[in-house]
Design an enzyme around this catalytic site. Structure first.
Site, mmCIF file in Angstrom:
data_model
loop_
_atom_site.group_PDB
_atom_site.id
_atom_site.type_symbol
_atom_site.label_atom_id
_atom_site.label_comp_id
_atom_site.label_asym_id
_atom_site.label_seq_id
_atom_site.Cartn_x
_atom_site.Cartn_y
_atom_site.Cartn_z
ATOM 1 C CB SER A 165 -0.880 0.062 1.251
ATOM 2 O OG SER A 165 -0.070 0.098 2.168
ATOM 3 C CG ASN B 92 -4.078 -4.784 12.592
ATOM 4 O OD1 ASN B 92 -3.470 -4.797 11.594
ATOM 5 N ND2 ASN B 92 -4.355 -6.047 12.942
ATOM 6 C CB THR C 158 -42.104 20.416 -12.421
ATOM 7 O OG1 THR C 158 -43.399 20.512 -13.462
ATOM 8 C CG2 THR C 158 -42.474 21.329 -11.453
ATOM 9 C CG HIS C 159 -42.308 16.820 -15.050
ATOM 10 N ND1 HIS C 159 -42.435 15.357 -14.849
ATOM 11 C CD2 HIS C 159 -43.176 16.962 -14.043
ATOM 12 C CE1 HIS C 159 -43.241 14.914 -13.695
ATOM 13 N NE2 HIS C 159 -43.712 16.123 -13.278
ATOM 14 C CB SER D 139 -14.627 21.470 -31.306
ATOM 15 O OG SER D 139 -14.285 20.545 -32.227
ATOM 16 C CG ASN E 76 -17.946 22.179 -26.343
ATOM 17 O OD1 ASN E 76 -18.698 22.388 -26.712
ATOM 18 N ND2 ASN E 76 -16.812 21.608 -26.966
#
Lengths: 512, 512, 512, 512
Positions: D28, D111, D156-157, D278, D286
């Site tokens: 680790s 530990n 909403t939605h 782009s 973007n």
């Protein structure tokens, strides 16, 4: 927040200042390192194709191919240039100028290029993963062959069920892994398609040949629809799923190695080289490789869920979210390949304790309860359910008596007969609790019978050879395309170099 | 906690009292309803095979087959009997007594039986899922064909990129779905293998024929290793993955339907029949089907993760954890099949707004920036990167001027020429910002060119026909086995009935 | 696809035909059953508040309250009316007509109503979950108290580490669960807030009192921002997380129960009433409750991931995706509550095998390796790392000698002294490998010392009492609001009924 | 596979050769870099405590403290030594020899040490995460204050619902984030407990003071039960959940920023510095930061699921699987902190387009449908459901007429009156579709009324101050403990150094 005027090839036109934090946050240069060689190849193939199609002249093609040849393996990339694509283009322009270098990105975009590069690298990773799977299959076969007649207790619910052979048990893991290998091949075939030529999403108005680029990059075929080609990452998610499925399947073997290494089971002793001790408790020998294997299984499952979450509800076509999915892909393939190859070593080096396995199978006669019930059916014509019930009572009786725990032969045959309501002899019992006899009687396909196990090992050895051949085919297609690209490039460069000594550079030729 | 003495066929021997809570907690009768017909068939096939192999006599076989025939479609199952297997056996015994009825579970176990039943039901579910996928493919093809030349803005990063055709965009969704169909076929083939005859984990000492049972149940082959056969659920996880992958892919279409139905986009109008309004706001028309679709996508992903978590680190062979995985499997296949078939209807009935799409493509001339850059390359021999940079500056200039936002043709050509440093005419600009010309120039494979879209629709229509044939083959194999089992059973029952009129029942015959 | 003209109260205005499939796909009536009582209460409280604020007159209020009173507990709901809200409103209108009944939804929406109802039901579910957690805490405490000095091997890496007390081990599970209880309280407090009055998203132009409605529904306070109030489901995700966390923590106990019930460990014997046998193998006694527990843990984790996936990237405010999240919520709370309460029973009824535990601790002297190293430090002034190394060598030596495996006292003290390079006596060794001495020496907080365990049990018993009081407070607040609402309603209804006998219904009064 | 004899401080005793692959697989050290400073502090505190308790003498303590002081910030760690703990111990021993250096790990284990170090680092990470959350809260407050009366359509939605204020909408995000801050505080308190002194799992026989070590490390208290202390990672999972919850909540804001930046919405313009263009399409701008934010949200959810999967069914106490969980923890906290702090910048720099927002609210009069219905209720005494239905019909009528789409005032008032069945004037309509009037009428708590928004901003500004104070308290406790440890250490070192000039080193003193 540091803001600087961005004046590089990408930003000089449309956008101005930028935030260094944002640059670092959105850059993919750290994960793109792995794409570098693929990106160079793609650019080379694209240049060759454009030249062959008459889109760029020989001089520019030659310059570009030579510059691409000179990109260092460890090209230093900057976050400002966002990704490997712009860093490579920037390098090329810095070497040969904007007139020739600035043609490299004609008729293509980062969107098709990154999708192509991902597929190329993934092809190699899948082959490497396949190698790891094969090496584990071989370890399992080796051990299964060694232990084709080593008796061992078969478990359900982690309770001892019936005697089996250790080889048979190991072949169960082989077969599960072998289905994952089949999935790998399926996944490879769906990966081996070229998005190049799709441009940003709408292909290009130049007269490109997507088929030729695909050929030069060793793809089986093109991925047709240009929007789909730049938007889809299902091939990557499938690869992550493959990793997660394979590791999930093998985590069961890892768990068993841990269980079997406990003092309580003692069926297996892992080699020292895969074990560790404690910093405090000097007696400890811990089965740490399978522990890490288990954990990585969950991590790869996390990678899968992350990847699916990224794609969910993402409108077409390309969105930068997809860039991040690449992290999950590398994480999954790396973790799976390393984990499986090291598990192959662990399995190879594990010492199974025949003595302990045999003791478990012979000292615990309750393992023969089904055999006893079957015997009652065969010999006395009892119905199976009745026989099952009577043997259940016998087990209950035997369990309640501390001394002769787990034993039928330790009971007085008269007692047994009384409880079963049928006359059982000492010899009957002895032959019932004999694992050899039990296993030999099992003659159906896929049974734990040692003969079946041996035959199974032979058949699977042949299957493994086929798998190797399959991976060989994949490798060969890639290597051939490398040669092809290299030979075509050299031809162009050679005549380009000849030409250069004769006449000055001109501009784009619409058709040579 | 209510404890009762359990005195049923399963518990009368070994175990005694039980807790009603535990019974209810661990029972699977609620989800087993769906397995009932498969379990009856398996038992019938097993009885036929046992009879053919001389393990049980004709009288018992006849009694068993008749009793199995009488199991009601809506057999009431009790939690005490744990699952469908014991409930069916209990029913059979209650009808024909324990002598014959108690033979039904000879040489088999719930472990191989449930794995087999799951695979049988999953086969049918995969075929149904395939049907749903095909119906959506047909809806997409229909709309793509209708809109093969409808121009529409293509997006990256949800920003307008370049003009494409709506048909082309819809085919992108088709192609993605079509790969999922290929995955379904792969998954089917790995599902269509019979575990029967593996017993609890160690097969059986009786002379069973696993191949015959597999044939009677319409399986392509047996799943060989007996331990693997009862332990593995990778086929189920693969099916859940298939559902999750397919829904993830299609959630992108769902998202687009929601976006395109907004006032702001207005590219699509969903049919009233798939919309709802608000209990408070009377003007609302909400695209609720794709909203639910998105949500179910995440739920199915949750099913996948649950299933993988269940199997992870589970020692071989069978553990009851696997029973719970079945819930995740049903949840995923149900949700996916319903969601996809309703989405097929929604796509079919959606009205795409050609006017709005055309307006987006014609009023926003920035969509032609790449085309303009390409033009500078073709006409003036600029390098692409240089052209890209100059057009970027032009866009910046145009954006900064509020009035003529999004326009090139609205600018004075002299200004344009000045910014680009090249002489551009009004005619040049007009032909560059023409979507028709732009699309016709795109001739490579998979481009948004209307001709390519039309040809693509035709090719895909043929592919769909092949998919139908594939599902037909799957259906046929199952139906044929039903007939085979039925005819063999009837023959046995007929001669068994004849016999019954002649002689009394005898016991097991080792070989007839 | 069946299409019908929809002519109900919701659809008669804006939208026309609908698809029965879509209705069934998008309806939530199946999961809304559980919200019914809360929805009735909310409507009652809303009516009372509106009356008190002078928005509706006493007659309408009375009619509405009476109609609400008459909603059957098992109100049959139709998919066409989408959900519980419209079904209740429809019922009310059908009873008292549209003039009064149609006022019920004034100044509110399904969006605030469902968010409120969810929170009300979740409050009760959290209290029930808390009860289950407490019952398991009590089982653990009982067993810990019983086994406060039962020695048992403590494990790391599933390898025996050092001796501990079983009571201490069980308290570790208690403490982990106790933190989950603390999380439950945190979650409850964030749940106990009222969204009512937020309307669809923009509250209402009528002069409502959100505080009064909150009071009548027993909420601690209002959830302020009206958009946040209808959009957010973090309270629900937190509850699912709570379930997943708690089950993940407890799955470790479940795993141990399974391990300890194996023949190999034999540390625990689960009561018959929580065990099952095999349909084939009559000897089997399987620990099926903890197996199901493990599986449900993964399922609840799947619920969590599904819920998070649903909310991810969802624009404000309400979207129908949120409706589906409710399924995940119910699934998680149901599974967790049932699982934990049954685990409480299992723990209570499990017989721990002191003999086997003691045997493990006394026969395996390697457990005392750390103690031996500590001894070398204390007595001879060796550094710990040196002592650790020497004891490691001793263990290696002892392991390599098959006969005296796991033993220090079985070795000749001279050999021991030689290997350790220090003079160790038989008496030294005997006192080192004594678990009692070892445990008594451990005096720091939270050690496995029996005295600490006993004191720990006492302290935790008090903590459990406090938890009960906390849940009692929650219960009381809800019950009080029920009484308040009921008494206020009755007063209105009474005077309304009086009035009705006197004068005819009038319309809305802007202020009474 | 390379195998080498391992001869380091950890392996010289018990285990021999090791595999380099396994070492790299299980090490680790890569993730432990982040624990280094905490590990050094823990060792220092442990040494001080041991000296104060009389377990080690002043000379050894001095040597150890000095050596610990000299550990380089960028200590090079080797995989062979597995982790940071052994690398630090190895460094210390290499500097001061084994006699003193070998005492550092007395009475502790990796530990308890790793559990403690994790908690210490997590404390700091939670504070940093809290800082990021506060900075985003401040950005949201700033913008909300600026736009307290900027009208904007509420959705909403994703369909326009009613007019709200932009400030109100932004406060909805604030409030959601603020609950996550509350969760952070809860999580911090459960993290701020010291496992030190728990040893491997069974604490230590030496007379240690866990309370003193906890104090020296700035912990609020000790984590009591020694087995629980080394086994539990619920604090880490809770932190990952916190990250996932917060990012899930904020991904909704990210989604809105993307939507609002589209040409179609145009409600917001992100600053150039957070945008990209782009490589192919020069016009593109973007919104890449919120795209990456969305993707990271899914990745962090994956981290959560991975972490839960790792802990599920893991028997107590420590298993190496837990090491891997740390990767998931760092991944989650890093991703969340960076993502949230960059989002704070983005929000701060975003330009909201008042013109476009106003246009949306004024041109689309359907947004006032509810207001119109409410008006019918107030003025004419219609029931709400009746009014809702009539307005629905009006909307349907207006939608069907292309020209006057989205308008009420564009219709002839007589037509409106006819459809509504009530007499509506031009003036009525004008005042209904006026957003200012609409918003001013909303007077209940948490409404979008500009006055409420302003007051809300003020109240929340105070709340943010409190949050800062809370984080300040956390920081202070840690800093104070650093000072305390440093001053105590210096005192010991000083007298130790004095002593060293006087007498030779002796061994352990049981009590000074």
């Amino acid at each position: 927040m540091t803001k600087t005027k961005k004046e590089d090839i990408l930003h000089e036109g449309r956008l101005g200042t930028y935030s260094a934090d944002a640059s670092s946050y959105t850059s993919s240069t750290d994960i793109d390192v792995r794409l570098l060689q693929a990106v160079i190849k793609i650019n080379s193939a694209h240049v060759v194709m454009m030249h062959e199609q008459g889109i760029i002249d020989r001089r520019k093609a030659t310059d570009l191919l030579e510059a691409l040849n000179r990109v260092p393996k460890n090209l230093e990339m900057t976050d400002e240039l966002e990704d490997v694509h712009m860093n490579v283009e920037n390098f090329v322009i810095s070497k040969i100028g904007r007139e020739a270098g600035g043609m490299m990105n004609l008729a293509k975009s980062r969107n098709d290029q990154v999708a192509t590069a991902l597929r190329m690298v993934l092809r190699e990773q899948l082959v490497a993963l396949g190698d790891a799977m094969i090496s584990l299959e071989e370890s399992l076969l080796d051990q299964a062959q060694t232990h084709f007649e080593t008796v061992s207790p078969g478990y359900t619910h982690l309770q001892r069920g019936q005697p089996v052979t250790l080889g048979h048990h190991l072949l169960a893991h082989f077969d599960s892994l072998d289905r994952d290998f089949a999935r790998l091949v399926d996944c490879y075939l769906r990966t081996d398609l070229s998005p190049m030529g799709s441009g940003a999403l709408a292909s290009s108005g130049f007269d490109i040949s997507r088929e030729r680029t695909a050929e030069l990059l060793g793809f089986e075929s093109v991925l047709e629809n240009s929007i789909d080609a730049v938007s889809s990452r299902d091939f990557a998610i499938e690869a992550i799923y493959l990793c997660a499925q394979t590791m999930t399947d093998l985590s069961r073997l890892a768990e068993e190695l841990i269980l079997w290494s406990t003092k309580e089971f003692s069926f297996a002793e892992m080699s020292d080289e895969f074990s560790s001790t404690s910093s405090m408790m000097p007696q400890k020998k811990n089965a740490i490789v399978p522990e890490i294997f288990r954990a990585r299984t969950s991590q790869v499952t996390g990678d899968l869920i992350g990847a699916m979450g990224i794609v969910k509800s993402l409108p077409l076509s390309y969105n930068l979210d997809l860039q991040e999915l690449t992290r999950n892909l590398w994480s999954a393939t790396d973790k799976a390949t390393f984990s499986i190859s090291i598990l192959a070593e662990v399995v190879q080096e594990t010492e199974f304790n025949k003595g302990k396995l045999n003791e478990a199978v012979t000292s615990d006669e309750f393992l023969y309860s089904t055999e006893l019930a079957d015997f009652l059916v065969s010999k006395f014509g009892l119905s199976f359910r009745e026989a099952h019930s009577r043997v259940g009572k016998l087990v209950k009786f035997a369990s309640d008596k501390g001394k002769i725990e787990l034993q039928f032969t330790g009971l007085d045959p008269r007692t047994v007969s009384e409880i079963l309501g049928l006359s059982i002899t000492k010899e009957d019992l002895a032959s019932i609790v004999n694992p050899k006899i039990l296993l030999e009687k099992r003659k159906s396909t896929g049974s734990p019978n040692p003969k079946k196990v041996l035959a199974g090992c032979r058949a699977r050895t042949k299957a493994v050879e086929k798998h190797k051949a399959t991976l060989g085919t994949f490798r060969h297609a890639i290597a051939s395309s490398d040669e092809l690209l290299s030979s075509v490039s050299n031809k162009i460069k050679k005549s380009g170099a000849d030409e250069r000594t004769r006449k000055p550079t001109t501009n784009v030729e619409v058709k040579e």
